[in-house]
Motif scaffolding. Structure first.
Motif, mmCIF file in Angstrom:
data_model
loop_
_atom_site.group_PDB
_atom_site.id
_atom_site.type_symbol
_atom_site.label_atom_id
_atom_site.label_comp_id
_atom_site.label_asym_id
_atom_site.label_seq_id
_atom_site.Cartn_x
_atom_site.Cartn_y
_atom_site.Cartn_z
ATOM 1 N N ALA A 97 0.917 -1.440 -0.101
ATOM 2 C CA ALA A 97 -0.053 0.639 -0.335
ATOM 3 C C ALA A 97 0.728 1.014 -0.194
ATOM 4 C CB ALA A 97 -1.514 0.467 1.123
ATOM 5 N N GLU A 98 2.192 1.136 -0.184
ATOM 6 C CA GLU A 98 2.745 2.555 0.203
ATOM 7 C C GLU A 98 3.784 2.656 -0.982
ATOM 8 O OE1 GLU A 98 4.398 1.685 4.492
ATOM 9 O OE2 GLU A 98 3.550 3.475 4.936
ATOM 10 N N ASP A 99 3.484 2.125 -2.103
ATOM 11 C CA ASP A 99 3.896 2.003 -2.981
ATOM 12 C C ASP A 99 3.727 3.312 -3.555
ATOM 13 O OD1 ASP A 99 5.143 1.828 -5.625
ATOM 14 O OD2 ASP A 99 3.560 0.304 -6.344
ATOM 15 N N PRO A 100 4.547 4.317 -4.232
ATOM 16 C CA PRO A 100 4.187 5.538 -4.647
ATOM 17 C C PRO A 100 3.182 5.358 -6.135
ATOM 18 C CG PRO A 100 7.261 5.206 -4.599
ATOM 19 C CD PRO A 100 5.904 3.976 -4.146
ATOM 20 N N LYS A 101 2.856 4.543 -6.486
ATOM 21 C CA LYS A 101 1.852 4.571 -7.625
ATOM 22 C C LYS A 101 1.188 4.338 -6.464
ATOM 23 C CE LYS A 101 4.317 1.357 -9.981
ATOM 24 N NZ LYS A 101 5.234 0.733 -11.177
ATOM 25 N N VAL A 102 0.811 3.930 -6.073
ATOM 26 C CA VAL A 102 -0.823 3.422 -5.360
ATOM 27 C C VAL A 102 -1.512 4.678 -4.917
ATOM 28 C CG1 VAL A 102 -1.682 1.947 -2.736
ATOM 29 C CG2 VAL A 102 -0.568 0.754 -4.328
ATOM 30 N N ALA A 103 0.108 5.545 -3.625
ATOM 31 C CA ALA A 103 -0.226 6.950 -3.556
ATOM 32 C C ALA A 103 -0.899 7.594 -4.654
ATOM 33 C CB ALA A 103 0.684 7.695 -3.025
ATOM 34 N N GLU A 104 -0.337 7.825 -6.048
ATOM 35 C CA GLU A 104 -0.792 8.426 -7.210
ATOM 36 C C GLU A 104 -2.127 7.781 -7.546
ATOM 37 O OE1 GLU A 104 1.607 9.599 -10.947
ATOM 38 O OE2 GLU A 104 2.016 7.452 -10.197
ATOM 39 N N THR A 105 -2.102 6.260 -7.710
ATOM 40 C CA THR A 105 -3.525 6.583 -7.690
ATOM 41 C C THR A 105 -4.773 7.004 -6.689
ATOM 42 O OG1 THR A 105 -3.059 4.200 -9.280
ATOM 43 C CG2 THR A 105 -5.168 3.861 -8.302
ATOM 44 N N THR B 262 -11.478 -7.181 4.551
ATOM 45 C CA THR B 262 -12.009 -5.976 4.579
ATOM 46 C C THR B 262 -10.246 -4.210 5.234
ATOM 47 O OG1 THR B 262 -12.915 -8.061 6.064
ATOM 48 C CG2 THR B 262 -12.308 -5.333 7.693
ATOM 49 N N ALA B 263 -9.011 -5.264 5.085
ATOM 50 C CA ALA B 263 -8.057 -4.177 5.190
ATOM 51 C C ALA B 263 -8.210 -2.886 4.165
ATOM 52 C CB ALA B 263 -7.296 -4.547 5.482
ATOM 53 N N LEU B 264 -8.336 -3.749 2.889
ATOM 54 C CA LEU B 264 -8.599 -2.670 1.722
ATOM 55 C C LEU B 264 -10.407 -1.659 2.088
ATOM 56 C CD1 LEU B 264 -7.458 -1.865 -1.020
ATOM 57 C CD2 LEU B 264 -9.773 -3.686 -1.786
ATOM 58 N N ILE B 265 -11.169 -2.203 2.344
ATOM 59 C CA ILE B 265 -12.380 -1.467 1.794
ATOM 60 C C ILE B 265 -12.458 -0.876 3.146
ATOM 61 C CG2 ILE B 265 -14.375 -1.741 2.167
ATOM 62 C CD1 ILE B 265 -14.297 -4.493 1.047
ATOM 63 N N LYS B 266 -11.967 -0.884 4.366
ATOM 64 C CA LYS B 266 -12.258 -0.004 5.417
ATOM 65 C C LYS B 266 -11.214 1.161 5.138
ATOM 66 C CE LYS B 266 -9.435 -0.871 9.989
ATOM 67 N NZ LYS B 266 -8.790 -1.792 10.350
ATOM 68 N N ASN B 267 -9.963 0.910 4.834
ATOM 69 C CA ASN B 267 -8.922 2.419 4.517
ATOM 70 C C ASN B 267 -9.400 2.791 3.108
ATOM 71 O OD1 ASN B 267 -8.031 2.647 7.175
ATOM 72 N ND2 ASN B 267 -7.082 0.263 6.043
ATOM 73 N N ARG C 288 -0.696 9.068 5.012
ATOM 74 C CA ARG C 288 -1.648 8.550 6.314
ATOM 75 C C ARG C 288 -2.884 7.494 6.169
ATOM 76 N NH1 ARG C 288 -3.662 12.819 8.376
ATOM 77 N NH2 ARG C 288 -5.993 12.153 8.815
ATOM 78 N N ALA C 289 -3.439 7.279 4.908
ATOM 79 C CA ALA C 289 -4.754 6.315 5.367
ATOM 80 C C ALA C 289 -4.091 5.446 4.671
ATOM 81 C CB ALA C 289 -5.722 7.055 3.999
ATOM 82 N N LEU C 290 -2.962 5.128 3.986
ATOM 83 C CA LEU C 290 -2.055 4.856 3.433
ATOM 84 C C LEU C 290 -0.965 3.711 3.832
ATOM 85 C CD1 LEU C 290 -1.538 5.617 -0.745
ATOM 86 C CD2 LEU C 290 -3.521 4.177 -0.119
ATOM 87 N N GLY C 291 -0.614 4.477 5.053
ATOM 88 C CA GLY C 291 0.286 4.021 6.120
ATOM 89 C C GLY C 291 -0.997 3.124 7.091
ATOM 90 N N THR C 292 -2.060 3.255 7.089
ATOM 91 C CA THR C 292 -3.019 2.260 8.132
ATOM 92 C C THR C 292 -3.284 1.472 7.149
ATOM 93 O OG1 THR C 292 -3.374 4.300 8.806
ATOM 94 C CG2 THR C 292 -4.977 2.609 8.804
ATOM 95 N N MET C 293 -3.416 1.517 5.941
ATOM 96 C CA MET C 293 -3.673 0.482 5.032
ATOM 97 C C MET C 293 -2.693 -0.969 4.759
ATOM 98 S SD MET C 293 -4.394 -0.061 1.324
ATOM 99 C CE MET C 293 -6.045 1.511 1.087
ATOM 100 N N GLN C 294 -1.340 -0.334 5.517
ATOM 101 C CA GLN C 294 -0.012 -1.707 5.266
ATOM 102 C C GLN C 294 -0.272 -2.027 5.884
ATOM 103 O OE1 GLN C 294 1.660 -1.296 2.496
ATOM 104 N NE2 GLN C 294 4.129 -2.313 3.278
ATOM 105 N N ARG C 295 -0.279 -0.848 7.587
ATOM 106 C CA ARG C 295 0.026 -2.407 9.035
ATOM 107 C C ARG C 295 -1.221 -3.182 8.387
ATOM 108 N NH1 ARG C 295 -2.901 1.206 13.150
ATOM 109 N NH2 ARG C 295 -4.930 0.684 12.185
#
Lengths: 315, 464
Positions: free
Chosen positions: B262-270, B428-433, B447-454
Motif C-alpha cells: 500500500a505504500e508504493d508511490p504508484k498506489v498513492a498516485e492512484t 476488510t483491510a482494503l475496504i476500510k481504508n 497517512r491512510a495508506l500507511g494505516t492500510m499497509q499496517r
C-alpha cells in the motif's frame, strides 16, 4: 349441651376419588413439573450454557473450524490488547453508548412526558403506537432504507438540503457523519422501548403530588426536575440498564450502513467478534473479545446499580 | 363438557404425536442436505430458486451419467466470504458438500485448506478435456493454479470494464472512448458528461469493494495494494494443455500475494487521482453496497460511467435499457492497461468420498452443452471464448460485447483480483481504508495508506 367445633368450610375437594395421595402424589407432581420444565432446561443448557462454556474455553485456543484447536494460553487476549482495530472498536462502542443512550433516554422521557400531558385519549393512543412502531421493524431492513436516505449522491436527505440551498453532506462516507447516522438510526429505532417504560413510570406517580406542588406554585421545569425526575428515577434506572446493555451490543446498524467504515470509525466490538469468527475464521480470538465485552457489560451494569443508591428514589 | 383426567389428556397427546409422526411424508435428519445420502452433493451460492434453475443441467448430466445422482444445495450469502464461511461451517458440522462453487475470492483459501487438486483428473482425461482448454483463455486457468496445482476449471468470469450511458455520452458531444484512451481522457470525459447533465447525475459511480473498486485503477497504473508474485511449478499443465499458446512460457504455478504494497508511490498516485475525481464532484464517494442499486441508477440515466463486467447486461435489460442505451469499453491506459477479473468454477472438496463422480460433474459442466444450459442469459461471461458471441448478446446488447473477452485476448497480462488465502481479512483491510484515503484532503492520502499497509500486514501475518 355438647359443643362441637365448627367444621372448616370445604372450599375444594381434598382429593379426587381416584387420586394418589402422600409421597406418591408429591413425586408425581415433581415428575410432571420436571416434564414441563425439561424442554426449557434442555434448550437453555444446549443453546446458552454449553456455548458460554465452550466460548470461555475457546478463548484459550486457536481454531479455524477445519483444523484441530491449538492451545495458546492467553495469546488471544494479548493479541487483542495490541490490535489497534480491536482497541478502536471498543472505544467506538463506549463512545456510541454514551451518546446514543443519553439521547435515547432523553428523547424517550421527553416524549413520554409529552404524551402523558393533557390531550385527547385517541391522540395519546396514536402517539404511543407511532412512537413504539420503529422497534418492531427489523434493524437490518431499517438500516438498508436509511442507507438510501443518507446516500451522499442520490439520498433524499441531501436532496432536501439542496432544496434549501445547502451542500450535500457525506453522511456515510465521512467518519463524523457516519457515526452521527448510526446513532440517529439506532436511537430512532430503539427509543420506543424506553418510552413505554417511562409512560408506565409516569402513570404511577400519584396525581396528588402534582396537585400539591401546583398549589405551592411549582410548575413547569421545576416540577419536572423536583417531582417527576426523582419519582421516575426507578424507571430511569431500569431503562438505562437495558439501554446500555443493548447499545453495548450494537451491530446491525453499523454493519449494514457502513460496514464499520470509513476506516474503523463505526466499527464496534460485536462487529469485530463477527468478523473474527465468521470472516477470518479466528474463533479463539472472537471468543476472547466476546468475553471481554461480556465483562464490560457486567461491570457497567454493576456500576449502575451501585450508583443508583445515590440517584434513585423510591416512594 | 365432559371432564377429562390429566393422565387421559397426556395419553391423548401422546397418541396424537405418534399419529402425526407416523402419518405421511415428514422431515427427518435424512432430509438435511448432504447427510446420509448417496447423491453427489453440490453447493452453490444462491437461493432455492437458483438450485431449481440448475435442474436442467442435472437432468442433462444424469442422461450421460444415470448412475450418479446429484443434489444441488443452494447456500445463501450476502457475498462470497459469507458463502465460504457457511461452507466451512458445513465442514465443521461433518456434512461438507462434495463439490463447491468457488470464485477467485476464495480460490486460494480452498486450495490451501479444503480443495482437492484436479491434476490427476485432467492428465488422465486429457483427450476429453483438451477441447475446453482450447476454448478458454490461459489467464483464467492461471488464476486457479495454486502452488503448481490446478484446483478449478473456471466456468464464468467477469473482467472490469467501463460501462457508459450512451445518452450521457451523446449529450456531452463525445465519441465512444478509444481502446487506448488514457486516465487523462477519462477525466475529460467525466467533466464533459457532468457539464451536459442536470439533477443528481454522477459522471462516474463506483462502489467500495474488492472487485471493481480501487483495484482496476491500481492495475492500470501497474501496481496493486498487495505485492504480486508467481509460484513456481505448473509447467506440467502449460506444456500439456497450452503448448501452442505463445504466453504459456510465462505462465506459472499460480499467483502469490505475500506482502502488502500500500505504500508504493504508484498506489498513492492512484489514490490521489481518485481523490481528486471525488473532490471535483466527477466521481461518487464510494459507498459500500452491491450492484442492484447501481443497476437501477444507471438504467435511470443518473450515472455516466461505472465499472462492471458482462454480468450487467441481463440486469440492464431487465431494468428497461435497450441495446443502444449503453455500451462498454476498456478501462483507460495509464502506466499499463492491465485489467482485473474474477472468475468462478467448481472445486472438489478434500473430504469428498466421491471424487471420481465429482470430477465427472466438473468435466460435464465444462462442456459446451452444459455451459449453454447453465448460462442461458448474459448475466455473466462464459469462459469459453466461442460462447461469447453475437447470439448470446442478441437483443440485449451492448454493441461492443466483444470487449468482454477482448479484455483477456488483447491484454494478456490481465489478472485476477488479489485474493490470498487470508482474503477475508485482506478485503476488510482494503475496504476500510479506501474511504479514508479518498474522502480527505490530499495530505491525508499517505497517512491512510500507511494505516492500510499496517492492516494488510496484520491480515497477511495472522494465523487462524
Amino acid at each position: 349441651m355438647t359443643v362441637t367445633a365448627p367444621t372448616r368450610p370445604q372450599l375444594e375437594p381434598t382429593a379426587a376419588p381416584h387420586a394418589v395421595t402422600g409421597r406418591r402424589a408429591t413425586r408425581a407432581r415433581k415428575l410432571m413439573a420436571g416434564a414441563f420444565l425439561a424442554p426449557t432446561v434442555i434448550g437453555i443448557t444446549l443453546f446458552t450454557l454449553v456455548p458460554i462454556v465452550a466460548s470461555i474455553l475457546l478463548a484459550f485456543f486457536r481454531w479455524d473450524i477445519i483444523s484441530s484447536p491449538k492451545f495458546v494460553g492467553v495469546d488471544n487476549f494479548v493479541e487483542m490488547g495490541t490490535d489497534p482495530t480491536v482497541r478502536v472498536a471498543f472505544l467506538n462502542t463506549i463512545g456510541f453508548v454514551i451518546v446514543a443512550v443519553t439521547l435515547q433516554l432523553a428523547v424517550a422521557l421527553g416524549l413520554a412526558v409529552f404524551v402523558q400531558s393533557k390531550m385527547p385519549s385517541w391522540l395519546r393512543t396514536f402517539f404511543r403506537s407511532a412512537l413504539f412502531f420503529p422497534l418492531i421493524l427489523s434493524a437490518a431492513s431499517v438500516s438498508l432504507v436509511m442507507a438510501y436516505l443518507f446516500n451522499q449522491d442520490f439520498g433524499l436527505v441531501n436532496a432536501a438540503l439542496a432544496l434549501i440551498g445547502l451542500p450535500a453532506v457525506p453522511w456515510l462516507t465521512s467518519p463524523g457523519g457516519a457515526m452521527v447516522v448510526v446513532i440517529l438510526v439506532y436511537v430512532w429505532q430503539n427509543f420506543g422501548f424506553s418510552f413505554l417504560l417511562f409512560v408506565g413510570g409516569l402513570a404511577s406517580i400519584p396525581k396528588d403530588v402534582y396537585e400539591a406542588s401546583s398549589i405551592d406554585g411549582v410548575t413547569g421545569w421545576r416540577q419536572f426536575r423536583n417531582i417527576t425526575l426523582p419519582l421516575v428515577s426507578p424507571t430511569l434506572l431500569v431503562a438505562s440498564v437495558m439501554a446500555i446493555i443493548s447499545a453495548l451490543q450494537i451491530f446491525d446498524q453499523p454493519y449494514v450502513l457502513t460496514r464499520g467504515g470509513p476506516g474503523d470509525s463505526t466499527r464496534t466490538a460485536v462487529m469485530v467478534i463477527f468478523e473474527s469468527a465468521f470472516q477470518q475464521l479466528q474463533f479463539g480470538r472472537a471468543s476472547a473479545i466476546g468475553i471481554v465485552l461480556t465483562l464490560l457489560i457486567m461491570g457497567v451494569t454493576a456500576l449502575q446499580f451501585r450508583l443508583s443508591r445515590r440517584f434513585v428514589f423510591y416512594q | 363438557m365432559a371432564d377429562i383426567s390429566r393422565r387421559a389428556l397426556l395419553g391423548l397427546l401422546g397418541a396424537g404425536a405418534l399419529g402425526v409422526a407416523a402419518s405421511g411424508k415428514r422431515l427427518t435428519a435424512r432430509d438435511i442436505p448432504g447427510r446420509n445420502t448417496d447423491a453427489l452433493n453440490i453447493a452453490i451460492l444462491g437461493t432455492a430458486q437458483d438450485a431449481e434453475a440448475r435442474q436442467n443441467l442435472v437432468r442433462a448430466f444424469n442422461a450421460r451419467h444415470p448412475d450418479i445422482p446429484v443434489r444441488v444445495q443452494a447456500i445463501q450469502g450476502a457475498d462470497w466470504s459469507n458463502f465460504f464461511a457457511k461452507i466451512l461451517t458445513l465442514v465443521a458440522a461433518g456434512t461438507p458438500p462434495d463439490v463447491c462453487v468457488v470464485a477467485t475470492e476464495g480460490a486460494q483459501l480452498f486450495a490451501d485448506r479444503l480443495a482437492h487438486p484436479l491434476d490427476e483428473f485432467v492428465r488422465r482425461d486429457k483427450a476429453e478435456i483438451q477441447d475446453y482448454f482450447d476454448d478458454v483463455h490461459p489467464s483464467l486457468l492461471e488464476a486457479f493454479m495454486y502452488q503448481g496445482s490446478l484446483y478449478q476449471l473456471p466456468m464464468d468470469f467477469n473482467a472490469a470494464n467501463v460501462y457508459y450511458n450512451t445518452a450521457a455520452l451523446n449529450r456531452a458531444g463525445l465519441e465512444r472512448p478509444k481502446t487506448d484512451w488514457t486516465q487523462h481522457d477519462f477525466v475529460d470525459y467525466a467533466r464533459a458528461m457532468r457539464k451536459g447533465a442536470t439533477g443528481d447525475f454522477r459522471s462516474f459511480f463506483w462502489t467500495n469493494r474488492l472487485w471493481g473498486g480501487v483495484v482496476p485503477w491500481l492495475y492500470i497504473n501497474d501496481t496493486s495494494f498487495l505485492a504480486e508474485s508467481k509460484a513456481t511449478g505448473g509447467d506440467w499443465f502449460w506444456q500439456t494443455f497450452y503448448a501452442k499458446d505463445p504466453s504459456s512460457a510465462s505462465r506459472s504455478g499460480g499467483y502469490q500475494w505475500l506482502e502488502p504494497n500500500a505504500e508504493d508511490p504508484k498506489v498513492a498516485e492512484t489514490f490521489e487521482y481518485l481523490r481528486a475525481l471525488v473532490a471535483e464532484g466527477l466521481a461518487s464517494s464510494p459507498a459500500q453496497g452491491g450492484g442492484n442499486e447501481l443497476v437501477a441508477r444507471f438504467a435511470q440515466g443518473k450515472i455516466g460511467m461505472t465499472p462492471a463486467g458482462g454480468f450487467w447486461v441481463q440486469g440492464l435489460n431487465e431494468g428497461g435499457m435497450a441495446e443502444d442505451d449503453f455500451d462498454v469499453s476498456f478501462f483507460p491506459r495509464w502506466r499499463s492497461q492491465r485489467h482485473q477479473f474474477g472468475a468462478a468454477g467448481y472445486t472438489i472438496m478434500r473430504t469428498s468420498e466421491r471424487k471420481d463422480e465429482a470430477w465427472e460433474w466438473i468435466k460435464f459442466c465444462a462442456s459446451k452443452e452444459a455451459m449453454a444450459l447453465a448460462m442461458p442469459d448474459p448475466n455473466t461471461t462464459p469462459t469459453r471464448r466461442s460462447m461469447v458471441n453475437e447470439a448470446f448478446y442478441s437483443g440485449k446488447g451492448p454493441k461492443h460485447w466483444q470487449v468482454f473477452y477482448d479484455t483477456l485476448d488483447r491484454f494478456p497480462t490481465t489478472g485476477p483480483i488479489p485474493a490470498p488465502p487470508q482474503q477475508a481479512a485482506v478485503e476488510t483491510a482494503l475496504i476500510k481504508n479506501v474511504l479514508g484515503a479518498i474522502t480527505g484532503p490530499a495530505a491525508g492520502v499517505p497517512r491512510a495508506l500507511g494505516t492500510m499497509q499496517r492492516d494488510l500486514d496484520i491480515a497477511l501475518r495472522r494465523k487462524s
